[in-house]
Structures are given as structure tokens and as C-alpha cells.
Design a protein around this motif. Structure first.
Motif, PDB file in Angstrom:
ATOM      1  N   MET A   1     -30.541 -46.420  42.618  1.00  0.00           N
ATOM      2  CA  MET A   1     -31.041 -47.596  43.308  1.00  0.00           C
ATOM      3  C   MET A   1     -32.518 -47.782  42.986  1.00  0.00           C
ATOM      4  N   LYS A   2     -32.879 -48.988  42.631  1.00  0.00           N
ATOM      5  CA  LYS A   2     -34.268 -49.288  42.294  1.00  0.00           C
ATOM      6  C   LYS A   2     -35.110 -49.365  43.566  1.00  0.00           C
ATOM      7  N   SER A   3     -36.314 -48.807  43.498  1.00  0.00           N
ATOM      8  CA  SER A   3     -37.229 -48.819  44.629  1.00  0.00           C
ATOM      9  C   SER A   3     -37.754 -50.223  44.887  1.00  0.00           C
ATOM     10  N   LEU A   4     -37.842 -50.591  46.135  1.00  0.00           N
ATOM     11  CA  LEU A   4     -38.410 -51.881  46.522  1.00  0.00           C
ATOM     12  C   LEU A   4     -39.864 -51.964  46.070  1.00  0.00           C
ATOM     13  N   PHE A   5     -40.591 -50.840  46.136  1.00  0.00           N
ATOM     14  CA  PHE A   5     -41.998 -50.831  45.774  1.00  0.00           C
ATOM     15  C   PHE A   5     -42.222 -50.781  44.272  1.00  0.00           C
ATOM     16  N   GLY A   6     -41.324 -50.129  43.541  1.00  0.00           N
ATOM     17  CA  GLY A   6     -41.510 -49.991  42.099  1.00  0.00           C
ATOM     18  C   GLY A   6     -42.738 -49.150  41.789  1.00  0.00           C
ATOM     19  N   SER A   7     -43.308 -49.390  40.629  1.00  0.00           N
ATOM     20  CA  SER A   7     -44.505 -48.657  40.222  1.00  0.00           C
ATOM     21  C   SER A   7     -45.744 -49.447  40.637  1.00  0.00           C
ATOM     22  N   ILE A   8     -46.890 -48.838  40.484  1.00  0.00           N
ATOM     23  CA  ILE A   8     -48.148 -49.535  40.753  1.00  0.00           C
ATOM     24  C   ILE A   8     -48.267 -50.764  39.852  1.00  0.00           C
ATOM     25  N   THR A   9     -47.857 -50.640  38.595  1.00  0.00           N
ATOM     26  CA  THR A   9     -47.948 -51.803  37.705  1.00  0.00           C
ATOM     27  C   THR A   9     -46.960 -52.900  38.128  1.00  0.00           C
ATOM     28  N   ASP A  10     -45.803 -52.520  38.655  1.00  0.00           N
ATOM     29  CA  ASP A  10     -44.866 -53.524  39.184  1.00  0.00           C
ATOM     30  C   ASP A  10     -45.487 -54.280  40.355  1.00  0.00           C
ATOM     31  N   LEU A  11     -46.159 -53.550  41.228  1.00  0.00           N
ATOM     32  CA  LEU A  11     -46.823 -54.191  42.372  1.00  0.00           C
ATOM     33  C   LEU A  11     -47.947 -55.109  41.906  1.00  0.00           C
ATOM     34  N   SER A  12     -48.691 -54.647  40.923  1.00  0.00           N
ATOM     35  CA  SER A  12     -49.758 -55.465  40.357  1.00  0.00           C
ATOM     36  C   SER A  12     -49.185 -56.774  39.817  1.00  0.00           C
ATOM     37  N   LYS A  13     -48.106 -56.674  39.074  1.00  0.00           N
ATOM     38  CA  LYS A  13     -47.475 -57.858  38.491  1.00  0.00           C
ATOM     39  C   LYS A  13     -46.921 -58.789  39.569  1.00  0.00           C
ATOM     40  N   PHE A  14     -46.447 -58.216  40.651  1.00  0.00           N
ATOM     41  CA  PHE A  14     -45.959 -59.043  41.761  1.00  0.00           C
ATOM     42  C   PHE A  14     -47.077 -59.955  42.267  1.00  0.00           C
ATOM     43  N   PHE A  15     -48.249 -59.383  42.512  1.00  0.00           N
ATOM     44  CA  PHE A  15     -49.373 -60.182  43.011  1.00  0.00           C
ATOM     45  C   PHE A  15     -49.843 -61.211  41.977  1.00  0.00           C
ATOM     46  N   ILE A  16     -49.972 -60.775  40.742  1.00  0.00           N
ATOM     47  CA  ILE A  16     -50.411 -61.672  39.671  1.00  0.00           C
ATOM     48  C   ILE A  16     -49.445 -62.851  39.533  1.00  0.00           C
ATOM     49  N   ASN A  17     -48.175 -62.564  39.622  1.00  0.00           N
ATOM     50  CA  ASN A  17     -47.134 -63.579  39.477  1.00  0.00           C
ATOM     51  C   ASN A  17     -47.235 -64.669  40.547  1.00  0.00           C
ATOM     52  N   GLN A  18     -47.860 -64.362  41.676  1.00  0.00           N
ATOM     53  CA  GLN A  18     -47.977 -65.330  42.771  1.00  0.00           C
ATOM     54  C   GLN A  18     -48.991 -66.431  42.473  1.00  0.00           C
ATOM     55  N   VAL A  19     -49.918 -66.180  41.548  1.00  0.00           N
ATOM     56  CA  VAL A  19     -51.003 -67.149  41.348  1.00  0.00           C
ATOM     57  C   VAL A  19     -51.027 -67.826  39.975  1.00  0.00           C
ATOM     58  N   ILE A  20     -50.428 -67.219  38.974  1.00  0.00           N
ATOM     59  CA  ILE A  20     -50.515 -67.778  37.620  1.00  0.00           C
ATOM     60  C   ILE A  20     -49.481 -68.870  37.417  1.00  0.00           C
ATOM     61  N   GLU A  21     -49.958 -69.948  36.778  1.00  0.00           N
ATOM     62  CA  GLU A  21     -49.094 -71.065  36.419  1.00  0.00           C
ATOM     63  C   GLU A  21     -49.250 -71.347  34.929  1.00  0.00           C
ATOM     64  N   PRO A  22     -48.265 -72.003  34.323  1.00  0.00           N
ATOM     65  CA  PRO A  22     -48.416 -72.372  32.915  1.00  0.00           C
ATOM     66  C   PRO A  22     -49.717 -73.138  32.697  1.00  0.00           C
ATOM     67  N   GLY A  23     -50.436 -72.772  31.648  1.00  0.00           N
ATOM     68  CA  GLY A  23     -51.692 -73.423  31.330  1.00  0.00           C
ATOM     69  C   GLY A  23     -52.924 -72.687  31.812  1.00  0.00           C
ATOM     70  N   ASP A  24     -52.745 -71.642  32.613  1.00  0.00           N
ATOM     71  CA  ASP A  24     -53.890 -70.882  33.117  1.00  0.00           C
ATOM     72  C   ASP A  24     -54.501 -70.008  32.028  1.00  0.00           C
ATOM     73  N   TYR A  25     -55.758 -69.670  32.228  1.00  0.00           N
ATOM     74  CA  TYR A  25     -56.458 -68.705  31.391  1.00  0.00           C
ATOM     75  C   TYR A  25     -56.540 -67.399  32.168  1.00  0.00           C
ATOM     76  N   VAL A  26     -56.226 -66.285  31.493  1.00  0.00           N
ATOM     77  CA  VAL A  26     -56.154 -64.985  32.149  1.00  0.00           C
ATOM     78  C   VAL A  26     -56.703 -63.903  31.217  1.00  0.00           C
ATOM     79  N   ILE A  27     -57.018 -62.750  31.800  1.00  0.00           N
ATOM     80  CA  ILE A  27     -57.581 -61.644  31.030  1.00  0.00           C
ATOM     81  C   ILE A  27     -56.787 -60.370  31.269  1.00  0.00           C
ATOM     82  N   ASP A  28     -56.502 -59.670  30.177  1.00  0.00           N
ATOM     83  CA  ASP A  28     -56.046 -58.281  30.252  1.00  0.00           C
ATOM     84  C   ASP A  28     -57.229 -57.464  29.744  1.00  0.00           C
ATOM     85  N   ALA A  29     -57.940 -56.832  30.660  1.00  0.00           N
ATOM     86  CA  ALA A  29     -59.174 -56.119  30.318  1.00  0.00           C
ATOM     87  C   ALA A  29     -58.925 -54.794  29.615  1.00  0.00           C
ATOM     88  N   THR A  30     -57.680 -54.315  29.652  1.00  0.00           N
ATOM     89  CA  THR A  30     -57.320 -53.035  29.040  1.00  0.00           C
ATOM     90  C   THR A  30     -55.933 -53.175  28.420  1.00  0.00           C
TER      91      THR A  30
END
Length: 188
Positions: A1-30
Motif C-alpha cells: 500500500m502506498k503511503s499517503l505522505f509519500g516521500s519528502i519530494t512527493d510532498l514538495s511536488k504536491f505543494f508546487i502542483n497547487q500553484v503552477i499553471e501552464p505558461g509560468d516561469y519556474v526554477i529548479d535550483a538543484t
């Protein structure tokens, strides 16, 4: 069974996914192995742009290979340089930025992010960040410089004006061996 929380990177992506829309400018610093860059490129589609940075040539090559394989290299500008130079290359206001602090998995562990350069990059990212945008910081601190970087990042984020930024810290309370910590910064 997959964890509801997932990994830290999964949680990070969850938050990021809430704000980004097509056409946005974004940065992957690493950029690392390119997975966050790929994630961001899929969110902005062909209208926006991902600016992706890494000091290691291997990381840039890995990221380029992954994006080329997926046919979306045109959505990304890759920079083989330290993220302290973000404002040299990024002149657009951004909706989000991602940081994965530590070292590139499967590579030379003596090459890692450091608190001083991370803070410089964070300051630049926050200047570029649009209201409603977010920055995610995954802190992996189980390596020689990691605890110092963690301390420096915590010291910096405590200084952020609460009238301008919301700062959220998520960590695994019951895990051992330096479990990663997620910081989410939202610009009001």
C-alpha cells in the motif's frame, strides 16, 4: 500500500502542483538527476520556462538526457553553474522554485550544497517570486556539511517577514538517521 505522505519530494511536488499553471516561469535550483526539472516542465507545458541549475556537469548531462528522452528539452534552460548566479540568468518573475539540498545521488559526495550559497540563491529566488508563488526546500542533512547547512537555512527562514511570507516546516517526527525535512515558503 502506498503511503499517503509519500516521500519528502512527493510532498514538495504536491505543494508546487497547487500553484503552477501552464505558461509560468519556474526554477529548479538543484537539477540533480533531472526529476524535479521534468516535473516542472510537465506543469508549465510549452508556454512557460524552467530554469534549471547545477554545479555538476554530470547532473546537467543526466537532466538533459532525461528531458530529451521525454521530448521536452525546449521547455527548459539548463545552466551548468552554481545557483548563486540565478539572477544573472533569470529575469522573469517566477511562480515557484525547488531546492533539493545535499549531494547528487550516485556521484561524488564531496560536492554538495552549502549553507552560504544556498542562502544567496534563496534570497534571489524570493526577490523573483510572485505573490502566491512558493519555494520548496528539501533538506537532506545526513552528510558532513548537511547539519551546518540545515542550521543556516533555519536561521535564514526565521528572519522572513511573516507579513510577506508563510513558512511551513514538515519533518518525520518518528524516523531515525537524519530524515529529510521539507520547508515550504509561500509569498503572500
Amino acid at each position: 500500500m502506498k503511503s499517503l505522505f509519500g516521500s519528502i519530494t512527493d510532498l514538495s511536488k504536491f505543494f508546487i502542483n497547487q500553484v503552477i499553471e501552464p505558461g509560468d516561469y519556474v526554477i529548479d535550483a538543484t537539477a540533480g538527476n533531472g526529476y524535479d526539472t521534468l516535473f516542472l516542465a510537465n506543469l508549465i507545458v510549452d508556454k512557460g520556462k524552467v530554469f534549471s541549475f547545477d554545479i555538476q556537469k554530470q547532473a546537467i548531462e543526466n537532466t538533459k538526457k532525461l528531458l530529451s528522452k521525454k521530448g521536452i528539452m525546449h521547455r527548459v534552460n539548463l545552466y551548468h553553474t552554481n545557483h548563486i548566479y540565478i539572477k544573472k540568468y533569470v529575469h522573469n518573475k517566477i511562480k515557484a522554485a525547488m531546492f533539493n539540498l545535499g549531494y547528487l545521488p550516485g556521484s561524488d559526495h564531496s560536492i554538495m550544497t552549502r549553507g552560504e550559497s544556498t542562502i544567496i540563491a534563496l534570497k534571489q529566488v524570493l526577490e523573483l517570486l510572485l505573490p502566491g508563488g512558493i519555494v520548496s526546500i528539501c533538506l537532506y542533512y545526513g552528510h558532513p556539511e548537511g547539519k551546518e547547512e540545515l542550521k543556516e537555512v533555519f536561521s535564514f527562514i526565521k528572519t522572513l517577514d511573516y507579513k510577506i511570507y508563510n513558512v511551513l516546516k514538515i519533518d518525520y517526527y518518528n524516523k531515525i538517521h537524519n530524515p529529510p525535512i521539507l520547508i515550504i515558503i509561500e509569498k503572500r
